[in-house]
Enzyme design. Sequence first.
Site, mmCIF file in Angstrom:
data_model
loop_
_atom_site.group_PDB
_atom_site.id
_atom_site.type_symbol
_atom_site.label_atom_id
_atom_site.label_comp_id
_atom_site.label_asym_id
_atom_site.label_seq_id
_atom_site.Cartn_x
_atom_site.Cartn_y
_atom_site.Cartn_z
ATOM 1 N N LYS A 17 25.791 71.833 -76.845
ATOM 2 C CA LYS A 17 24.842 71.086 -76.032
ATOM 3 C C LYS A 17 24.557 69.776 -76.756
ATOM 4 C CE LYS A 17 22.508 75.186 -74.178
ATOM 5 N NZ LYS A 17 21.221 75.939 -74.123
ATOM 6 N N ASP A 146 15.884 76.357 -87.347
ATOM 7 C CA ASP A 146 15.169 77.263 -86.451
ATOM 8 C C ASP A 146 14.239 78.200 -87.206
ATOM 9 O OD1 ASP A 146 15.483 76.766 -83.797
ATOM 10 O OD2 ASP A 146 16.705 78.526 -83.383
ATOM 11 N N HIS A 206 10.134 83.466 -76.002
ATOM 12 C CA HIS A 206 11.287 82.610 -75.693
ATOM 13 C C HIS A 206 12.406 83.531 -75.222
ATOM 14 C CE1 HIS A 206 14.026 79.057 -76.451
ATOM 15 N NE2 HIS A 206 14.873 80.055 -76.256
ATOM 16 N N GLY A 208 15.994 83.880 -73.422
ATOM 17 C CA GLY A 208 17.265 83.351 -72.951
ATOM 18 C C GLY A 208 18.324 84.381 -73.268
ATOM 19 N N ASN A 209 19.566 83.963 -73.412
ATOM 20 C CA ASN A 209 20.596 84.909 -73.842
ATOM 21 C C ASN A 209 20.243 85.479 -75.211
ATOM 22 O OD1 ASN A 209 23.162 86.217 -73.312
ATOM 23 N ND2 ASN A 209 23.947 85.007 -75.013
ATOM 24 N N GLY A 210 19.652 84.632 -76.057
ATOM 25 C CA GLY A 210 18.969 85.082 -77.263
ATOM 26 C C GLY A 210 17.482 85.048 -76.970
ATOM 27 N N ASP A 281 24.006 88.188 -67.983
ATOM 28 C CA ASP A 281 23.224 87.179 -67.275
ATOM 29 C C ASP A 281 22.131 87.852 -66.448
ATOM 30 O OD1 ASP A 281 22.331 85.234 -65.291
ATOM 31 O OD2 ASP A 281 24.022 84.013 -65.955
ATOM 32 N N CYS A 282 20.898 87.493 -66.750
ATOM 33 C CA CYS A 282 19.757 88.120 -66.088
ATOM 34 C C CYS A 282 19.778 87.872 -64.575
ATOM 35 C CB CYS A 282 18.468 87.559 -66.699
ATOM 36 S SG CYS A 282 17.083 88.675 -66.600
ATOM 37 N N GLU A 332 11.328 80.774 -68.204
ATOM 38 C CA GLU A 332 10.910 79.663 -67.355
ATOM 39 C C GLU A 332 11.217 79.894 -65.883
ATOM 40 O OE1 GLU A 332 12.803 76.164 -68.932
ATOM 41 O OE2 GLU A 332 12.180 76.680 -70.977
#
Length: 399
Positions: A17, A146, A206, A208-210, A281-282, A332
């Site tokens: 990214k 991080d 948080h 996400g995929n992680g 994938d959710c 989100e």
Amino acid sequence: MSDQLILVLNCGSSSLKGAVIDRKSGSVVLSCLGERLTTPEAVITFNKDGNKRQVPLSGRNCHAGAVGMLLNELEKHGLHDRIKAIGHRIAHGGEKYSESVLIDQAVMDELNACIPLAPLHNPANISGILAAQEHFPGLPNVGVMDTSFHQTMPERAYTYAVPRELRKKYAFRRYGFHGTSMRYVAPEAARILGKPLEDIRMIIAHLGNGASITAIKNGKSVDTSMGFTPIEGLVMGTRCGDIDPGVYSYLTSHAGMDVAQVDEMLNKKSGLLGISELSNDCRTLEIAADEGHEGARLALEVMTYRLAKYIASMAVGCGGVDALVFTGGIGENSRNIRAKTVSYLDFLGLHIDTKANMEKRYGNSGIISPTDSSPAVLVVPTNEELMIACDTAELAGIL
């Protein structure tokens, strides 16, 4: 647009990214997403002023190739010479770094030493740094760790119950991740609530995929779900999260697997993908669950139950909870995941307003709990790229 642009690179295990941030306005001038970089199907998608263009990375299936293509795109738009510094998201900075740092050879040596702690991420991060140094010689590079945000955790939160000798020799402790996201989201949530951050006992999920969850008190991290590596904690896209360590010895003894195979299975083939046997994938799983797919239903049940348990446990670290904040791609955008998770937590006074929960998606932030409800539940889109750009500009002396 000013002449003081910051290039932000976030290299994942198979992705890149990138974002060009205007130092003055904070706006994104150009962005890119490189995907499947370790395969012959590697592609990179550029976004300039809402216009997207996808380019195959044939013969360049690596981070260096993707950065090279990004360089070409910058030159095409006359942006290359306006780049003044490059910021890199670094997954694991170990114990040494409690803040972002200008990258020199000593820092590179430390990051290489941390590869065993984040084997999926640090090698990719290092590849991105090397590619940036090659394509942008002479420009300062900044590493934004991080893990650094969580260096404020008290000893009782980061200590593992293993012999002291091992803890000291191998720096064996909880580190935590997603710190850059937390640094952005926490003050944004405080702004929405109209209260000083230091006065809010906040829990941030948080997702996400992680995925990880962090307890924030007095504006600082006091506990978090990810640990020595990013595999601990919540159920994630392909990572198992919390699991009995005895699984390693059992599978090596009875399933004919070696440690590396078990590690790959728990990191890349478990989590939502492992439970559902369908997808990590959710979004895919939510659709499949509605259509009666049992594996998808169970995966989402396990994920949200684990998340709710962690939210409750993080309230211990905060000494209570004033605000629960959802962020990350799933946090989100998935009203169903938010609603299901909070449904387990009414004993903490946490509730969701159905209409507000429906509206706060796709970049919309705000409170999704009823107006008369306390604690508050919020959605705050993260902006890790902006945080990285700000740190980079400060350390590079770009005013």
